[in-house]
Design a protein around this motif. Structure first.
Motif, mmCIF file in Angstrom:
data_model
loop_
_atom_site.group_PDB
_atom_site.id
_atom_site.type_symbol
_atom_site.label_atom_id
_atom_site.label_comp_id
_atom_site.label_asym_id
_atom_site.label_seq_id
_atom_site.Cartn_x
_atom_site.Cartn_y
_atom_site.Cartn_z
ATOM 1 N N PRO A 47 0.815 -1.214 0.000
ATOM 2 C CA PRO A 47 0.000 0.000 0.000
ATOM 3 C C PRO A 47 0.853 1.270 0.000
ATOM 4 O O PRO A 47 1.982 1.281 0.477
ATOM 5 N N LYS A 48 0.264 2.304 -0.545
ATOM 6 C CA LYS A 48 0.917 3.614 -0.604
ATOM 7 C C LYS A 48 0.324 4.484 0.499
ATOM 8 O O LYS A 48 -0.885 4.481 0.728
ATOM 9 N N VAL A 49 1.192 5.226 1.174
ATOM 10 C CA VAL A 49 0.764 6.173 2.198
ATOM 11 C C VAL A 49 1.229 7.540 1.739
ATOM 12 O O VAL A 49 2.419 7.747 1.475
ATOM 13 N N GLN A 65 -3.516 15.007 7.804
ATOM 14 C CA GLN A 65 -4.193 14.087 6.898
ATOM 15 C C GLN A 65 -3.191 13.180 6.191
ATOM 16 O O GLN A 65 -2.147 13.650 5.720
ATOM 17 N N LEU A 66 -3.527 11.911 6.113
ATOM 18 C CA LEU A 66 -2.782 10.937 5.331
ATOM 19 C C LEU A 66 -3.778 10.198 4.451
ATOM 20 O O LEU A 66 -4.927 9.978 4.847
ATOM 21 N N LYS A 67 -3.337 9.826 3.278
ATOM 22 C CA LYS A 67 -4.185 9.085 2.344
ATOM 23 C C LYS A 67 -3.561 7.710 2.142
ATOM 24 O O LYS A 67 -2.358 7.600 1.908
ATOM 25 N N VAL A 122 4.734 6.330 9.622
ATOM 26 C CA VAL A 122 3.441 5.644 9.617
ATOM 27 C C VAL A 122 3.609 4.352 8.835
ATOM 28 O O VAL A 122 4.117 4.358 7.709
ATOM 29 N N ASP A 123 3.197 3.245 9.456
ATOM 30 C CA ASP A 123 3.243 1.929 8.825
ATOM 31 C C ASP A 123 1.819 1.417 8.667
ATOM 32 O O ASP A 123 0.986 1.616 9.547
ATOM 33 N N VAL A 124 1.570 0.740 7.551
ATOM 34 C CA VAL A 124 0.248 0.203 7.257
ATOM 35 C C VAL A 124 0.424 -1.109 6.484
ATOM 36 O O VAL A 124 1.446 -1.318 5.842
ATOM 37 N N LYS A 125 -0.572 -1.979 6.561
ATOM 38 C CA LYS A 125 -0.580 -3.219 5.784
ATOM 39 C C LYS A 125 -1.906 -3.323 5.050
ATOM 40 O O LYS A 125 -2.924 -2.787 5.503
ATOM 41 N N ASP A 126 -1.868 -4.046 3.929
ATOM 42 C CA ASP A 126 -3.114 -4.294 3.214
ATOM 43 C C ASP A 126 -3.667 -5.665 3.609
ATOM 44 O O ASP A 126 -3.062 -6.378 4.417
#
Length: 144
Positions: A47-49, A65-67, A122-126
């Protein structure tokens, strides 16, 4: 007793709508050695942040804001979102942002922090478990 607690909450609730992202004590922690904001390039399936910048410098409270964008039919896993204030030691900001996390991104209308320069990751996973992350600097100046 309950009434006095309610009165105290009402008395100090002038900033109750704002979210304290970084405290004065945390802002005074030393920065990590050798840390830089890196922009990853290349073809990635994770994913893109995207940081929707409030500008080079900003005042507190600011609109943070983050997308988030997932690829290949995957969805963003909101439970996987983690935010870290990069200091020595690092400060986990995740519990403070959780109410504002959506699959489409992060939106905190009134984010409070003391003046200073802050490096945040910021870390995120799909839904397929692929990771994505971003690091960015926030420069907060004193209000005029």
């Amino acid at each position: 007793m309950l009434l006095s607690c309610v009165a105290v909450v009402i008395a100090i609730s002038g900033h109750a709508c704002a979210t304290q992202l970084i405290t004065e004590q945390e802002a005074k922690l030393p920065p990590p050695k050798g840390a830089i904001v890196a922009d990853r390039r290349g073809i990635l399936r994770g994913p893109k942040v995207e940081f929707l910048s409030p500008g080079d410098t900003t005042h507190s409270p600011l609109h943070l804001q983050l997308k988030f964008e997932a690829f290949g039919g995957a969805k963003i896993d909101p439970e996987s979102v983690k935010m870290t204030f990069l200091r020595t030691p690092n400060v986990d900001l995740t519990p403070r942002i959780k109410p504002f996390v959506q699959p489409s991104g992060l939106d905190i209308p009134d984010t409070e922090m003391p003046p200073g320069e802050y490096m945040v990751r910021v870390d995120v996973k799909d839904s397929d478990g692929r990771p994505g992350s971003i690091s960015f600097n926030l420069k907060v100046v004193s209000s005029p």
